[in-house]
Scaffold this motif. Structure first.
Motif, short mmCIF file in Angstrom:
data_model
loop_
_atom_site.label_atom_id
_atom_site.label_comp_id
_atom_site.label_asym_id
_atom_site.label_seq_id
_atom_site.Cartn_x
_atom_site.Cartn_y
_atom_site.Cartn_z
N LYS A 113 -18.34 -12.98 20.43
CA LYS A 113 -19.45 -13.92 20.43
C LYS A 113 -19.06 -15.07 21.34
N VAL A 114 -19.84 -15.31 22.39
CA VAL A 114 -19.55 -16.32 23.40
C VAL A 114 -20.67 -17.35 23.39
N ASP A 115 -20.34 -18.60 23.13
CA ASP A 115 -21.34 -19.67 23.13
C ASP A 115 -21.01 -20.70 24.19
N GLY A 116 -22.03 -21.13 24.90
CA GLY A 116 -21.94 -22.26 25.82
C GLY A 116 -22.78 -23.38 25.22
N CYS A 117 -22.24 -24.59 25.14
CA CYS A 117 -22.90 -25.65 24.38
C CYS A 117 -23.07 -26.93 25.19
N ILE A 118 -24.20 -27.59 24.97
CA ILE A 118 -24.45 -28.95 25.43
C ILE A 118 -24.79 -29.74 24.17
N ALA A 119 -23.97 -30.75 23.88
CA ALA A 119 -24.11 -31.53 22.63
C ALA A 119 -24.05 -30.56 21.46
N PHE A 120 -25.12 -30.51 20.65
CA PHE A 120 -25.13 -29.65 19.47
C PHE A 120 -25.92 -28.36 19.69
N ILE A 121 -26.41 -28.16 20.90
CA ILE A 121 -27.21 -26.98 21.19
C ILE A 121 -26.33 -25.95 21.90
N CYS A 122 -26.23 -24.76 21.27
CA CYS A 122 -25.42 -23.69 21.84
C CYS A 122 -26.30 -22.47 22.12
N ILE A 123 -26.05 -21.84 23.25
CA ILE A 123 -26.72 -20.59 23.60
C ILE A 123 -25.61 -19.56 23.79
N GLY A 124 -25.82 -18.38 23.22
CA GLY A 124 -24.73 -17.42 23.25
C GLY A 124 -25.09 -16.04 23.74
N GLN A 125 -24.04 -15.28 23.94
CA GLN A 125 -24.12 -13.87 24.27
C GLN A 125 -23.13 -13.12 23.40
N ASN A 126 -23.37 -11.84 23.26
CA ASN A 126 -22.43 -10.94 22.60
C ASN A 126 -21.85 -10.02 23.66
N TRP A 127 -20.56 -10.20 23.92
CA TRP A 127 -19.86 -9.37 24.90
C TRP A 127 -19.20 -8.20 24.18
N THR A 128 -18.92 -7.12 24.93
CA THR A 128 -18.24 -5.96 24.34
C THR A 128 -16.94 -5.68 25.09
N ARG A 129 -15.96 -5.22 24.32
CA ARG A 129 -14.66 -4.88 24.90
C ARG A 129 -14.81 -3.64 25.78
N VAL A 130 -14.20 -3.67 26.95
CA VAL A 130 -14.21 -2.52 27.86
C VAL A 130 -12.99 -1.68 27.54
N ASN A 131 -13.22 -0.42 27.24
CA ASN A 131 -12.11 0.51 26.96
C ASN A 131 -11.63 1.09 28.26
N GLU A 132 -10.42 0.69 28.65
CA GLU A 132 -9.85 1.19 29.90
C GLU A 132 -9.29 2.58 29.68
N THR A 133 -9.48 3.43 30.66
CA THR A 133 -8.94 4.80 30.56
C THR A 133 -7.86 5.02 31.57
#
Length: 133
Positions: A113-133
């Protein structure tokens, strides 16, 4: 006695679930145009006690973009963690808007869970782990 056993079992399961920690390659959410980035996260070069992330690959909806102008640039900077799961105190750079935000990160298994915030307002994304082969 049984409650204590359940507590130990829960703690062990939690430790196993987050055993991989944050280090590794993570894929951002896809943009409206279908592209996404991969970000390599690990110890900062300037301070190994902090966590940083560098853009390691870029993809359009059609595939890899080898000439992406921001390859190798620092995207996540100076994050701190006491438990290896929740991170804060650093910043994240949004290459699309060319803006830097305060940031919070939280590892949940193969999700971040990745959030970028200004003051008390945060907008986020859900990133996924890349499985290296």
């Amino acid at each position: 006695m049984y409650r204590f056993s359940y507590l130990l079992l829960w703690l062990a399961a939690s430790a196993i679930a987050s055993a991989e920690g944050i280090d590794g390659i993570w894929s951002t959410e896809r943009s409206d145009s279908g592209g996404h980035l991969e970000v390599k996260i690990g110890p900062c070069e300037s301070d190994a006690k902090r966590t940083c992330g560098v853009i390691s690959a870029a993809f359009s909806k059609d595939g890899i973009e080898p000439d992406y102008e921001h390859l190798g640039k620092l995207m996540i900077k100076d994050m701190k963690s006491a438990d290896g799961v929740s991170f804060s105190g650093g910043t994240i750079w949004d290459p699309e808007k060319d803006k830097v935000y305060k940031s919070k990160l939280k590892v949940k298994g193969d999700g971040l869970k990745v959030d970028g915030c200004i003051a008390f307002i945060c907008i986020g994304q859900n990133w996924t782990r890349v499985n290296e082969t």
